[in-house]
Motif scaffolding. Structure first.
Motif, PDB file in Angstrom:
ATOM      1  N   LEU A   1      31.770  48.494 -31.344  1.00 23.56           N
ATOM      2  CA  LEU A   1      31.975  47.377 -32.266  1.00 23.56           C
ATOM      3  C   LEU A   1      32.712  47.861 -33.512  1.00 23.56           C
ATOM      4  O   LEU A   1      32.642  49.047 -33.870  1.00 23.56           O
ATOM      5  N   PRO A   2      33.405  46.944 -34.204  1.00 30.96           N
ATOM      6  CA  PRO A   2      34.012  47.332 -35.479  1.00 30.96           C
ATOM      7  C   PRO A   2      32.935  47.843 -36.436  1.00 30.96           C
ATOM      8  O   PRO A   2      31.776  47.433 -36.368  1.00 30.96           O
ATOM      9  N   ALA A   3      33.331  48.753 -37.309  1.00 26.03           N
ATOM     10  CA  ALA A   3      32.370  49.313 -38.270  1.00 26.03           C
ATOM     11  C   ALA A   3      31.824  48.216 -39.171  1.00 26.03           C
ATOM     12  O   ALA A   3      32.522  47.244 -39.494  1.00 26.03           O
ATOM     13  N   ILE A   4      30.568  48.360 -39.561  1.00 18.79           N
ATOM     14  CA  ILE A   4      29.954  47.422 -40.504  1.00 18.79           C
ATOM     15  C   ILE A   4      30.578  47.661 -41.881  1.00 18.79           C
ATOM     16  O   ILE A   4      30.714  48.815 -42.305  1.00 18.79           O
ATOM     17  N   PRO A   5      30.962  46.608 -42.589  1.00 14.28           N
ATOM     18  CA  PRO A   5      31.538  46.804 -43.929  1.00 14.28           C
ATOM     19  C   PRO A   5      30.580  47.575 -44.834  1.00 14.28           C
ATOM     20  O   PRO A   5      29.362  47.405 -44.770  1.00 14.28           O
ATOM     21  N   GLU A   6      31.141  48.443 -45.674  1.00 15.00           N
ATOM     22  CA  GLU A   6      30.303  49.230 -46.572  1.00 15.00           C
ATOM     23  C   GLU A   6      29.683  48.375 -47.671  1.00 15.00           C
ATOM     24  O   GLU A   6      28.558  48.592 -48.078  1.00 15.00           O
ATOM     25  N   ARG A   7      30.417  47.369 -48.140  1.00 15.79           N
ATOM     26  CA  ARG A   7      29.896  46.504 -49.205  1.00 15.79           C
ATOM     27  C   ARG A   7      29.073  45.386 -48.589  1.00 15.79           C
ATOM     28  O   ARG A   7      29.465  44.768 -47.615  1.00 15.79           O
ATOM     29  N   LYS A   8      27.923  45.132 -49.187  1.00 12.97           N
ATOM     30  CA  LYS A   8      27.031  44.085 -48.697  1.00 12.97           C
ATOM     31  C   LYS A   8      26.600  43.219 -49.865  1.00 12.97           C
ATOM     32  O   LYS A   8      26.583  43.664 -51.003  1.00 12.97           O
ATOM     33  N   ILE A   9      26.241  41.985 -49.557  1.00 14.63           N
ATOM     34  CA  ILE A   9      25.711  41.068 -50.565  1.00 14.63           C
ATOM     35  C   ILE A   9      24.316  40.658 -50.108  1.00 14.63           C
ATOM     36  O   ILE A   9      24.129  40.260 -48.959  1.00 14.63           O
ATOM     37  N   GLU A  10      23.343  40.761 -50.985  1.00 17.06           N
ATOM     38  CA  GLU A  10      21.982  40.344 -50.674  1.00 17.06           C
ATOM     39  C   GLU A  10      21.645  39.101 -51.484  1.00 17.06           C
ATOM     40  O   GLU A  10      21.867  39.061 -52.699  1.00 17.06           O
ATOM     41  N   PHE A  11      21.133  38.076 -50.806  1.00 22.86           N
ATOM     42  CA  PHE A  11      20.712  36.848 -51.467  1.00 22.86           C
ATOM     43  C   PHE A  11      19.199  36.825 -51.547  1.00 22.86           C
ATOM     44  O   PHE A  11      18.517  37.035 -50.539  1.00 22.86           O
ATOM     45  N   LEU A  12      18.660  36.576 -52.720  1.00 24.20           N
ATOM     46  CA  LEU A  12      17.227  36.427 -52.913  1.00 24.20           C
ATOM     47  C   LEU A  12      16.961  34.971 -53.248  1.00 24.20           C
ATOM     48  O   LEU A  12      17.642  34.382 -54.086  1.00 24.20           O
ATOM     49  N   GLY A  13      15.989  34.373 -52.578  1.00 23.71           N
ATOM     50  CA  GLY A  13      15.712  32.972 -52.862  1.00 23.71           C
ATOM     51  C   GLY A  13      14.645  32.425 -51.955  1.00 23.71           C
ATOM     52  O   GLY A  13      13.810  33.159 -51.433  1.00 23.71           O
ATOM     53  N   ASP A  14      14.698  31.123 -51.756  1.00 21.59           N
ATOM     54  CA  ASP A  14      13.687  30.442 -50.959  1.00 21.59           C
ATOM     55  C   ASP A  14      14.339  29.789 -49.741  1.00 21.59           C
ATOM     56  O   ASP A  14      15.445  30.154 -49.347  1.00 21.59           O
TER      57      ASP A  14
END
Length: 197
Positions: A160-173
């Motif tokens: 598979l293509p490599a996972i992007p190094e930058r990630k975004i995490e969402f915190l919420g409900d």
């Protein structure tokens, strides 16, 4: 029917099952080229999960069709809650499926795609879009397990293509998570169900 006819029928069924077995290739879910994202557990010969948003991805080449081999826990008809999934082929939503008819079945073969060019690699991603069964009146396990994939002779797994190094995490409900975002427009009779979460 004579005993000879009965034996002939059994022999024919065995031969047919051997032909079917020879006409497909099976890939184990624990293969290092199968990517699992999200909360899951490695079990004997498979990957078990119940959390929403879990994704299983793999890149297939050399096959015109692919099916996933899966099961869902639960034997109590009053407590069994089906799970729903989206299937993406090459990042495009291809189809959806659910587990409502799986209760009591040992393994289910779920068609993911058919009629594709065997010379091209196709990335398949299965995404669980329903909640875990932990907030019902009767709490029961509804873990789904993927055991592997099946395809036509010539099937190979590609990296598979490599996972992007930058990630975004969402915190919420639940609103942040998009709970019931596929439901019909709200009115006084609107109810979120497993089918429209």
């Amino acid at each position: 029917a004579s005993p000879a006819v009965g034996l002939w029928s059994i022999w024919l069924m065995v031969q047919m099952s051997m032909v079917v077995a020879e006409s497909l290739v099976r890939v184990d879910a624990l293969d290092s080229r199968v990517r699992i994202s999200g909360r899951h557990a490695v079990v004997k010969d498979g990957i078990a999960f119940d959390a929403p948003g879990v994704q299983i991805s793999a890149s297939f080449k050399g096959t015109s069709w692919v099916s996933a081999v899966m099961t869902q826990e639960g034997q109590d008809a009053h407590a069994y809650e089906p799970n729903y999934f989206n299937v993406y082929i090459d990042s495009q939503l291809q189809t959806t499926f659910n587990t409502k008819d799986w209760m009591g079945k040992r393994q289910v073969s779920v068609p993911l795609f058919a009629g594709r060019d065997t010379s091209a690699a196709h990335v398949v991603t299965i995404t669980k879009i329903t909640e875990a069964q932990f907030n019902a009146a009767n709490i029961t396990s509804n873990y789904v397990t993927i055991w592997g994939f099946e395809g036509s002779p010539g099937l190979t797994l590609k990296d598979l293509p490599a996972i992007p190094e930058r990630k975004i995490e969402f915190l919420g409900d639940s609103i942040t998570a998009g709970f019931c975002n596929a439901a019909e427009p709200c009115d006084e009779d609107s109810v979120c169900t497993a089918a429209n979460q």
